[in-house]
Structures are given as C-alpha cells and as structure tokens.
Write a protein that holds these residues in place. Structure first.
Motif, short mmCIF file in Angstrom:
data_model
loop_
_atom_site.label_atom_id
_atom_site.label_comp_id
_atom_site.label_asym_id
_atom_site.label_seq_id
_atom_site.Cartn_x
_atom_site.Cartn_y
_atom_site.Cartn_z
N THR A 1 0.84 -1.20 0.00
CA THR A 1 0.00 0.00 0.00
C THR A 1 0.87 1.25 0.00
O THR A 1 1.83 1.35 0.76
CB THR A 1 -0.92 0.02 1.23
N THR B 1 0.74 5.46 0.41
CA THR B 1 -0.10 6.53 0.96
C THR B 1 0.68 7.84 0.93
O THR B 1 1.89 7.87 1.18
CB THR B 1 -0.50 6.22 2.42
N ARG C 1 -4.52 6.90 -0.84
CA ARG C 1 -3.98 5.59 -0.48
C ARG C 1 -4.37 4.60 -1.56
O ARG C 1 -5.54 4.50 -1.94
CB ARG C 1 -4.56 5.12 0.86
N SER D 1 -3.57 0.48 -3.14
CA SER D 1 -3.02 -0.83 -2.79
C SER D 1 -2.90 -1.72 -4.02
O SER D 1 -3.67 -1.59 -4.98
CB SER D 1 -3.89 -1.52 -1.74
N THR E 1 -9.42 -0.69 -3.22
CA THR E 1 -7.99 -0.62 -3.51
C THR E 1 -7.47 0.82 -3.51
O THR E 1 -6.27 1.03 -3.39
CB THR E 1 -7.67 -1.26 -4.88
#
Length: 374
Positions: free
Chosen positions: A45, A47, A56, A58, A228
């Motif tokens: 992830t 961010t 953010r 992923s 995601t």
C-alpha cells in the motif's frame, strides 16, 4: 521489509499517491510516499498526504517480510520510471535505507521514519453510500467555483446526498453550476459536504466515471473508498450560499436556441474589446434579432458585434448584459445546441442534460458599477 512487485502497476499507484505529496511543508515526516508491506495479505500500500488531502492505493505483490518506510520527496515515481525490468524488489537491510532493485539496476536511498506518518482514517462500511460519475460531476462544477481572494467557502463544491441521489453545486457569486451525479447514491437523511475545489479536482484526476466509491465521513474529512484506492479530503465548515433557493425562483420569460460552439466563438471574437472597458471589464451584450442572437461589446468610444444563427423561441424586447468570461467557462464544456433562458430580472439559465447553469446579469453600460451576485 522485503517485497517483489510489478513495476508498471507500482508506477501507476506511485503516480496517484504523488498528487498528495506536499511541495513544501513544515512537517518533514509527510514529505514523501508511505510504503507499507503486509505479508499476511500479500498486499503493498502506498499513501501520501499534504494535510488537506490523502491518497492511499493498494496492489497485490510478493511480500516476504512485512514492514514500512517513507520514500522522500516524490522519488518513487521517478525511480520506477527508470527501472529496466518488469519486476521490482524493495528491501530494507539497514535502518533508514532501502534497496530498490530491478534487472541490473539498484538504488540505495534514505527513507524517513514511517512510525510518525499520519495515515488516513477509514470509515465504517455501514456508514457509507456508493457514488460514481465523479469525473463528470467535477468537470461540470469546478469551473464555477470561487478563486483568488474570495472566501474559502466560495472555493468549495457542495456535495449533497439525499433521497434524490447525489448532486454537486458551485458558485463564485456571479454564476451557479448545479450537476446531478449518481442518482443511485441515495440516503434517507440529506447530508451536505463542502469539499475544496482543489481537492475535488485531484479526486477527479485519479477517477473514471465508472469507478464506484463508498463515500463516508470521518472526523473532519470526507472519504471516497473503492477497496484498492482511498481518497480523503478535509471538509470546510461554514454557511454556503442558498443556491437551491435561487435556482428554484428562476422563471423563464425569454429563450433562444443556439449552437454552443458558435456562441463561444462569437464571444471570443468580441471579447478583446471588452477588456479595455474601464467601467466593467468583461461585460458583453446579448440582443435578440429576428433569426439570430447578436453578441456585442461596447466601450465609451468603440463597439463590436457579431450575429449568431439562432432559433428565437421567446423574443426579448431589449439587450441583456453578462460577464462573458464566466459564460465562456461554461460554453467550453458544451457541444451541440443549447437553450438560453432569461427571466424578468435578467438571470440567465441554461440546462444541458443533468446540469444547470445560472448567471446573474450586469447593469447596462451607463449604470454599471459592479456585477450583481447570483
């Protein structure tokens, strides 16, 4: 931390997150992209936050050792662009350093303390509603938001969720843009959220109309989460202008149908002359002809006018005056024919699909001192 990830996917996520990396900040811990690897979920992830917005994103990957790091100064997207191989390995062997390896290329760079990085709060799923069409809704409202020295409350877009769905509204005091978003985004309780125009623009830049987000509120923030990708923006507090009341009171009296591109081109052709008008720069005239709409600009010693082919639906007896700069921002978004409707007070209203635009009139040249606010 030890991970192996796809370079192109990682680059796409890093480019998204980089939009929230602050260019200048007094908090060094946030000047970079926070990278977190979870071996249990096989998830990586990224961010970033500047204090006003957070992004953010992923992706799945091979995670042999969990861990986290903050790669500073937006270096990650630039490094990923230059790596030669399809796969990228990242490993922290020593505290404060990370090795980024792909093919025959290796970068060893300094990283920041990830423990001090402020990660965004995720709303409870039960407290969210699904929304889509973010990009179109933003495009239809951002152009009419306030700018420059105007109060921050005018530099926002109001999102309203209720039984009728999601709508967005913006105003700079001279014009109003009101757009219908996702009609399936319904809530029994009507909720208003003021999101800064800049924040909504960033969200739109990383979104497609087909993207479905769960929208919810956390402490002082509005969050859009797709599973995601998560985008969080600080909301503004304050009383927004009562645009709903203004829109509901407009009753069309005069109307004309024209091609949006023809009207835009005519305004562009005469607008340079209007810039020299000291009394009210940007003031242009709309006058109904027999089968045309006449666009004009006049100063104390000069004038220019251009006819535009039009279908006169309800003729007006005299001219009306508007700030053509605001009108042009709206016309840039339009294609094909549009219908201009004007009420007794001169308020100009245009409906196109799920969008409505309203612009307040300006005083005639001899009386003009300032534009009236919508």
């Amino acid at each position: 931390m030890l991970i192996c990830i796809n370079r192109e996917t990682a680059l796409a996520l890093a480019a998204q997150a980089a939009k929230a990396v602050p260019k200048t900040t007094a908090t060094p811990e946030i000047k970079g992209i926070h990278l977190q690897a979870d071996a249990r979920l096989s998830m990586v992830t990224m961010t970033a936050t500047d204090g006003e917005i957070s992004i953010r994103a992923s992706m799945s990957g091979t995670v042999e050792r969990s861990g986290s790091a903050v790669i500073p100064n937006g270096l990650l997207p630039d490094i990923l662009k230059m790596l030669p191989d399809e796969h990228v390995t990242m490993e922290i062997r020593h505290p404060g350093r990370v090795d980024i390896h792909s093919g025959s290329t290796t970068y060893n760079i300094h990283v920041l303390d990830a423990q001090k990085y402020p990660l965004p709060e995720v709303p409870f799923l039960d407290d969210t509603v699904p929304v889509s069409k973010i990009s179109t809704m933003a495009r239809q409202t951002l152009f009419a938001a306030g700018a420059g020295d105007q109060p921050n409350i005018m530099k926002a877009v109001r999102l309203k969720v209720g039984p009728a769905g999601l709508t967005a509204t913006s105003t700079n005091g001279f014009c109003i843009a009101d757009a219908v978003g996702d009609k399936n985004c319904v809530s029994d309780v009507e909720t208003h959220v003021l999101i800064p125009a800049r924040s909504l623009a960033v969200l739109a830049s990383i979104s497609l109309d087909s993207d479905v987000y769960q929208m919810g509120l956390t402490q002082g923030n509005v969050v859009f989460w797709s599973g995601t990708t998560m985008f969080s923006a600080r909301v503004l507090e304050g009383r927004y202008p009562d645009t709903d009341n203004v829109l509901s009171r407009v009753k069309s009296l005069y109307s004309v149908s024209v091609d949006a591109a023809d009207l835009y081109n005519a305004i562009s052709a005469v607008s340079a002359l209007g810039e020299s008008e000291k009394e009210a720069p940007g003031r242009g005239e709309l006058r109904f002809g027999e089968h045309e709409l006449i666009v004009g600009v006049a100063t104390a010693d000069k004038s220019a006018s251009i006819p535009v082919k039009a279908m006169i639906l309800s003729p007006a007896p005299g001219p009306f005056y508007y700030n053509y700069k605001h009108l042009q921002r709206y016309l840039r978004l339009q294609r094909g024919r549009i219908t201009l409707e004007i009420d007794q007070a001169g308020l100009l209203s245009i409906r196109t699909g799920e969008m409505r635009y309203l612009q307040s009139p300006m005083r005639p040249p001899k009386l003009s001192q300032a534009g009236k606010a919508a």
